[in-house]
Scaffold this motif. Structure first.
Motif, PDB file in Angstrom:
ATOM      1  N   LYS A  28      26.150  47.328  40.764  1.00 46.87           N
ATOM      2  CA  LYS A  28      24.783  47.200  40.411  1.00 46.87           C
ATOM      3  C   LYS A  28      24.175  48.704  40.037  1.00 46.87           C
ATOM      4  O   LYS A  28      24.383  49.331  40.889  1.00 46.87           O
ATOM      5  N   ASN A  29      23.348  48.839  39.053  1.00 51.34           N
ATOM      6  CA  ASN A  29      22.616  50.044  38.593  1.00 51.34           C
ATOM      7  C   ASN A  29      21.287  49.734  39.135  1.00 51.34           C
ATOM      8  O   ASN A  29      20.705  48.682  39.149  1.00 51.34           O
ATOM      9  N   TYR A  30      20.692  50.898  39.652  1.00 53.88           N
ATOM     10  CA  TYR A  30      19.499  50.894  40.389  1.00 53.88           C
ATOM     11  C   TYR A  30      18.697  52.407  39.769  1.00 53.88           C
ATOM     12  O   TYR A  30      19.123  53.409  39.558  1.00 53.88           O
ATOM     13  N   LEU A  31      17.405  52.068  39.738  1.00 51.52           N
ATOM     14  CA  LEU A  31      16.454  52.971  39.292  1.00 51.52           C
ATOM     15  C   LEU A  31      15.502  53.251  40.203  1.00 51.52           C
ATOM     16  O   LEU A  31      14.830  52.381  40.818  1.00 51.52           O
ATOM     17  N   TYR A  46       8.861  52.892  43.067  1.00 52.73           N
ATOM     18  CA  TYR A  46       9.501  51.352  43.287  1.00 52.73           C
ATOM     19  C   TYR A  46      10.941  51.691  42.860  1.00 52.73           C
ATOM     20  O   TYR A  46      11.322  52.654  42.058  1.00 52.73           O
ATOM     21  N   ILE A  47      12.023  50.832  43.473  1.00 51.77           N
ATOM     22  CA  ILE A  47      13.377  50.771  43.317  1.00 51.77           C
ATOM     23  C   ILE A  47      13.614  49.430  42.335  1.00 51.77           C
ATOM     24  O   ILE A  47      13.203  48.369  42.775  1.00 51.77           O
ATOM     25  N   LEU A  48      14.040  49.722  41.288  1.00 51.29           N
ATOM     26  CA  LEU A  48      14.447  48.740  40.384  1.00 51.29           C
ATOM     27  C   LEU A  48      15.984  48.253  40.160  1.00 51.29           C
ATOM     28  O   LEU A  48      16.741  49.228  40.100  1.00 51.29           O
ATOM     29  N   ARG A  49      16.278  47.087  40.228  1.00 48.55           N
ATOM     30  CA  ARG A  49      17.753  46.621  39.956  1.00 48.55           C
ATOM     31  C   ARG A  49      18.223  46.271  38.706  1.00 48.55           C
ATOM     32  O   ARG A  49      17.099  45.257  37.997  1.00 48.55           O
ATOM     33  N   ASP A  50      18.916  46.677  37.895  1.00 50.23           N
ATOM     34  CA  ASP A  50      19.310  46.308  36.730  1.00 50.23           C
ATOM     35  C   ASP A  50      20.029  44.919  36.728  1.00 50.23           C
ATOM     36  O   ASP A  50      21.154  44.871  37.168  1.00 50.23           O
ATOM     37  N   MET A  51      19.753  43.930  36.085  1.00 47.95           N
ATOM     38  CA  MET A  51      20.104  42.474  36.223  1.00 47.95           C
ATOM     39  C   MET A  51      20.689  42.168  34.861  1.00 47.95           C
ATOM     40  O   MET A  51      21.265  40.945  34.836  1.00 47.95           O
ATOM     41  N   SER A  52      20.816  43.047  33.986  1.00 49.38           N
ATOM     42  CA  SER A  52      21.112  42.626  32.609  1.00 49.38           C
ATOM     43  C   SER A  52      22.752  42.584  32.597  1.00 49.38           C
ATOM     44  O   SER A  52      23.420  43.152  33.444  1.00 49.38           O
ATOM     45  N   LEU A  60      17.323  44.097  31.747  1.00 47.38           N
ATOM     46  CA  LEU A  60      16.493  43.281  32.601  1.00 47.38           C
ATOM     47  C   LEU A  60      16.407  43.785  33.748  1.00 47.38           C
ATOM     48  O   LEU A  60      17.615  43.927  34.590  1.00 47.38           O
ATOM     49  N   TYR A  61      15.359  44.180  34.441  1.00 45.23           N
ATOM     50  CA  TYR A  61      15.082  44.785  35.819  1.00 45.23           C
ATOM     51  C   TYR A  61      14.219  43.923  36.595  1.00 45.23           C
ATOM     52  O   TYR A  61      13.353  43.034  36.118  1.00 45.23           O
TER      53      TYR A  61
END
Length: 89
Positions: A28-31, A46-52, A60-61
């Motif tokens: 998974k990619n994280y930002l 904030y930490i976002l997970r790429d759900m696309s 989709l984050y």
């Protein structure tokens, strides 16, 4: 790192974030993002997970909220950004 922005849009609002760093963990990619520009000494992150899915036209984050996952990712981002201290609120 070149300044990179992303914009999150939902039914109620639009939020613009500056991307501080990105990493990949368990496929998974994280930002790591902030809503403040580089000139501010302290800001919320904030930490976002790429759900696309592969081939999606738009990313989709979602916000990472699970405690254990957040702690592990915070350590990774602290190592990647050796001049930044990340504190949990």
């Amino acid at each position: 790192m070149e300044e990179k922005k992303i914009t999150l849009v939902d039914d109620a609002q639009t939020i613009e974030f500056y991307v501080l760093e990105e990493t990949k963990l368990n496929g998974k990619n994280y930002l790591l993002v902030t809503d403040a520009d580089e000139d501010e000494e302290e800001s919320d992150c904030y930490i976002l997970r790429d759900m696309s899915e592969e081939g999606d036209a738009e990313a989709l984050y979602e916000f990472v909220e699970e405690e254990e996952e957040l702690e592990g990712l915070m350590k990774i981002f602290e190592e990647l950004l050796d001049d930044v201290d990340i504190e949990k609120k």
